[in-house]
Design an enzyme around this catalytic site. Structure first.
Site, PDB file in Angstrom:
ATOM      1  CG  HIS A  66      -1.892  -1.040   1.347  1.00  0.00           C
ATOM      2  ND1 HIS A  66      -1.799  -2.071   2.244  1.00  0.00           N
ATOM      3  CD2 HIS A  66      -3.033  -1.254   0.648  1.00  0.00           C
ATOM      4  CE1 HIS A  66      -2.844  -2.866   2.109  1.00  0.00           C
ATOM      5  NE2 HIS A  66      -3.605  -2.407   1.143  1.00  0.00           N
ATOM      6  CB  SER A  69       0.919  -5.918 -10.598  1.00  0.00           C
ATOM      7  OG  SER A  69       1.312  -4.911 -11.408  1.00  0.00           O
ATOM      8  CB  VAL A 129       5.507  -4.590  -2.389  1.00  0.00           C
ATOM      9  CG1 VAL A 129       6.594  -4.562  -1.332  1.00  0.00           C
ATOM     10  CG2 VAL A 129       5.498  -3.281  -3.175  1.00  0.00           C
ATOM     11  NE  ARG A 138      -8.924 -11.920   2.082  1.00  0.00           N
ATOM     12  CZ  ARG A 138      -9.405 -11.149   1.106  1.00  0.00           C
ATOM     13  NH1 ARG A 138      -8.626 -10.762   0.119  1.00  0.00           N
ATOM     14  NH2 ARG A 138     -10.669 -10.745   1.128  1.00  0.00           N
TER      15      ARG A 138
END
Ligand code: PAF
Length: 284
Positions: A37, A148, A176, A187
């Site tokens: 993020h 992606s 990443v 998760r």
């Protein structure tokens, strides 16, 4: 950094920014930030005068048996992390603000959601395109930034942006990864240490598929998928949702590989569903 909870407030602020001739990059998220993020926010900083991060666990994109009620949340930590990137604003609306009782309009694509994740996550992309449409309409960003790892999501949002004539540039940023190559995901924290080892089967399968196609010149999609299936099944706790080799634009299955293909996986490790993907060019 501003924190907006009401649509009207962020709308008014975004309008003021645009009136000053400055631009806005939107990073839509469901919170529980990790380095992935933060890399999207960083990209936004490079590209635009302002970064707005939306933080909303969107109920309409979760199926009945999915993890909406247990989806990890850590708003205080998220706010601190966003501050380290110096984003201009966080949009943290609650469910009633986004979906008031009388809400009844959804946005849905006809084709792309029927492949890959859309096959087992019925209605998932309808929820995603609906919330993204609302965010685009509320904030009117100049650019919107996605990772992606959710390759199908990015393709769907690109298509929707084109179909609905949004003047918004969709920016895709690389996945990443942890040091051992596990793709970062909110998760991942569900995984036990034993399951965490099996989760490595995803990134290793990507590497294996690339080797088969590029080095060993195996250009038969079915034979590659069969071998990867055996490989994934050799790890404990794994349950295959899908292994796909497909056209990166249409997401249609590819049997004879002639040009770049998307190799994508969704694997359940215990109860945790993980995804990963790679674009493989047979020539390199
Ligand atoms: O990728 C996500 O976290 C979500 O699907 C998104 C794009 C924030 C929409 O809720």
């Amino acid at each position: 950094m501003k924190l907006f909870k009401k649509i009207v407030d962020i709308q008014t602020w975004a309008e003021k920014i645009h009136k000053k001739g400055e631009d806005i990059a939107l990073v839509p998220t469901m919170g529980c930030f990790h380095k992935g993020h933060l890399s999207l926010m960083q990209k936004g900083k490079e590209l635009c005068n302002h970064v707005v991060v939306s933080l909303f666990v969107n109920p309409t994109q979760f199926g009945k048996n999915e993890d909406f009620n247990s989806y990890p949340e850590n708003i205080k930590k998220d706010i601190k992390l966003a501050k380290t990137i110096d984003v201009s604003a966080i949009f943290l609306a609650d469910k009633k603000e986004i979906y008031p009782e009388k809400f009844q309009t959804y946005v849905e694509l006809t084709h792309l959601p029927s492949y890959l994740c859309g096959r087992t996550r019925q209605g998932h992309f309808k929820g995603v395109t609906t919330i993204i449409t609302k965010l685009f309409n509320i904030i009117k960003p100049d650019k919107a930034i996605f990772g992606s790892k959710d390759f199908q999501q990015v393709q769907i949002i690109r298509q929707m942006t084109y179909d609905l004539n949004y003047n918004i540039e969709i920016i895709e940023c690389p996945t990443v990864r942890e040091d051992d190559n596990l793709a970062m995901s909110s998760r991942n924290i569900y995984l036990t240490s034993e399951q965490r080892k099996s989760a490595l089967s995803l990134s290793r399968a990507l590497k294996k598929a690339k080797k088969m196609i590029v080095k060993e010149k195996n250009l038969n999609g079915d034979s590659i998928k069969n071998e990867i299936e055996r490989y994934i099944n050799s790890f404990p706790f794994t349950e295959i949702d899908y292994i796909a080799l497909c056209d990166p634009e249409t997401l249609r299955n590819v049997i004879n590989i002639k040009k770049s293909v998307l190799f994508a996986l969704a694997i359940k490790i215990g109860k945790t569903r993980l995804i990963d993907n790679i674009i493989i060019n047979p020539a390199k």
